[in-house]
Design a protein around this motif. Structure first.
Motif, PDB file in Angstrom:
ATOM      1  N   ASP A  51       0.839  -1.077  -0.178  1.00 55.73           N
ATOM      2  CA  ASP A  51      -0.059   0.013   0.129  1.00 55.73           C
ATOM      3  C   ASP A  51       1.057   1.352   0.153  1.00 55.73           C
ATOM      4  OD1 ASP A  51      -2.628   1.211  -0.006  1.00 55.73           O
ATOM      5  OD2 ASP A  51      -2.172   1.785   2.254  1.00 55.73           O
ATOM      6  N   ALA A  52       2.064   1.151   0.799  1.00 51.99           N
ATOM      7  CA  ALA A  52       3.130   2.412   0.716  1.00 51.99           C
ATOM      8  C   ALA A  52       3.460   2.450  -0.561  1.00 51.99           C
ATOM      9  CB  ALA A  52       3.980   2.121   1.902  1.00 51.99           C
ATOM     10  N   ALA A  53       3.900   1.380  -1.194  1.00 48.76           N
ATOM     11  CA  ALA A  53       4.382   1.561  -2.603  1.00 48.76           C
ATOM     12  C   ALA A  53       3.456   2.083  -3.737  1.00 48.76           C
ATOM     13  CB  ALA A  53       5.113   0.250  -3.190  1.00 48.76           C
ATOM     14  N   LEU A  54       2.249   1.775  -3.605  1.00 46.65           N
ATOM     15  CA  LEU A  54       1.101   2.426  -4.470  1.00 46.65           C
ATOM     16  C   LEU A  54       1.161   3.873  -4.181  1.00 46.65           C
ATOM     17  CD1 LEU A  54      -1.490  -0.327  -4.398  1.00 46.65           C
ATOM     18  CD2 LEU A  54      -0.181   0.246  -6.296  1.00 46.65           C
ATOM     19  N   ALA A  55       1.135   4.151  -2.832  1.00 47.71           N
ATOM     20  CA  ALA A  55       1.167   5.646  -2.673  1.00 47.71           C
ATOM     21  C   ALA A  55       2.351   6.545  -3.204  1.00 47.71           C
ATOM     22  CB  ALA A  55       1.010   5.946  -0.943  1.00 47.71           C
ATOM     23  N   GLN A  56       3.510   5.823  -3.120  1.00 46.07           N
ATOM     24  CA  GLN A  56       4.580   6.462  -3.697  1.00 46.07           C
ATOM     25  C   GLN A  56       4.511   6.446  -4.940  1.00 46.07           C
ATOM     26  OE1 GLN A  56       8.719   4.611  -2.966  1.00 46.07           O
ATOM     27  NE2 GLN A  56       9.018   6.621  -1.891  1.00 46.07           N
ATOM     28  N   ILE A  57       4.202   5.470  -5.864  1.00 42.76           N
ATOM     29  CA  ILE A  57       3.827   5.438  -7.172  1.00 42.76           C
ATOM     30  C   ILE A  57       2.745   6.573  -7.667  1.00 42.76           C
ATOM     31  CG2 ILE A  57       2.502   4.085  -9.219  1.00 42.76           C
ATOM     32  CD1 ILE A  57       3.349   1.478  -7.961  1.00 42.76           C
ATOM     33  N   VAL A  62       2.274  11.996 -10.036  1.00 41.89           N
ATOM     34  CA  VAL A  62       1.970  13.607  -9.695  1.00 41.89           C
ATOM     35  C   VAL A  62       3.245  14.459 -10.152  1.00 41.89           C
ATOM     36  CG1 VAL A  62       1.523  15.416  -8.081  1.00 41.89           C
ATOM     37  CG2 VAL A  62       0.221  13.240  -8.128  1.00 41.89           C
ATOM     38  N   GLN A  63       4.537  13.850  -9.555  1.00 40.01           N
ATOM     39  CA  GLN A  63       5.817  14.709  -9.712  1.00 40.01           C
ATOM     40  C   GLN A  63       6.174  14.686 -11.291  1.00 40.01           C
ATOM     41  OE1 GLN A  63       8.751  13.215  -7.179  1.00 40.01           O
ATOM     42  NE2 GLN A  63       7.863  14.018  -5.635  1.00 40.01           N
ATOM     43  N   THR A  64       5.780  13.781 -12.045  1.00 39.81           N
ATOM     44  CA  THR A  64       6.088  13.523 -13.314  1.00 39.81           C
ATOM     45  C   THR A  64       5.005  14.458 -14.276  1.00 39.81           C
ATOM     46  OG1 THR A  64       6.767  11.218 -13.246  1.00 39.81           O
ATOM     47  CG2 THR A  64       6.062  11.874 -15.343  1.00 39.81           C
ATOM     48  N   ILE A  65       3.924  14.669 -13.885  1.00 40.05           N
ATOM     49  CA  ILE A  65       3.054  15.490 -14.664  1.00 40.05           C
ATOM     50  C   ILE A  65       3.389  17.034 -14.088  1.00 40.05           C
ATOM     51  CG2 ILE A  65       0.342  16.329 -14.509  1.00 40.05           C
ATOM     52  CD1 ILE A  65      -0.363  13.369 -13.889  1.00 40.05           C
TER      53      ILE A  65
END
Length: 176
Positions: A51-57, A62-65
């Motif tokens: 779940d933490a990995a999904l949040a980081q994805i 968001v940063q990529t956008i």
């Protein structure tokens, strides 16, 4: 690549779950899928780590956008600055031409104007004679601009569909 804290936690919990699964297989309960899932969930933090990995994805996306938007803004600025430099170069050329100067020595640079040969101007490709076309399989015959330019320069004759411009000047800047 540097592993993040989240990556470390997922790997660690994955190893713990693999070890637990191996233990369950030794006990012969691997066929009970619900028991395996419940045991892994109860004995490890794998679900929380994933779940933490999904949040980081999500955060990475968001940063990529955001970075893509910044890159677009910077590309726009880059074009504007490039256009400004081109206008200033043209202005310097005009000033040197207006004052009949082909060379100008400044403390920071030496400027030189050189006349360029007249270039090809295609008015209407359909009017250009067949001898200036190169046959190709696909997609269609290609205009031999080099031969057409040479013919216009050498013969100084009119060829339908094409002409030469008046030539231009080129500004060279040598920095000191």
């Amino acid at each position: 690549m540097v592993a993040t804290d989240v990556e470390y936690k997922v790997r660690r919990q994955m190893e713990a779950a693999k070890s637990l699964l191996a233990s369950l297989r030794e006990q012969g309960v691997e066929d009970d899928a619900e028991l395996v899932v419940d045991t892994i969930e109860g004995e490890t933090n794998l679900v929380e780590a994933i779940d933490a990995a999904l949040a980081q994805i999500d955060e990475c996306e968001v940063q990529t956008i955001g970075l893509s938007a910044k890159i677009e803004a910077f590309e726009g600025r880059k074009k504007t600055i490039g256009a400004r430099a081109d206008r200033l170069r043209a202005l310097i050329e005009q000033a040197m031409l207006a004052t009949d100067q082909d060379k100008l020595k400044l403390p920071t640079a030496t400027l030189s104007l050189t006349k360029r040969a007249p270039g090809l101007v295609v008015i209407n490709e359909a009017d250009i004679p067949v001898e200036f076309w190169i046959e190709q399989e696909r997609p269609a015959p290609k205009l031999d601009k080099k031969a057409l330019t040479a013919a216009l320069r050498e013969e100084n004759a009119a060829i339908p569909g094409a002409t030469l411009d008046n030539g231009s000047f080129s500004l060279s800047v040598r920095r000191k």
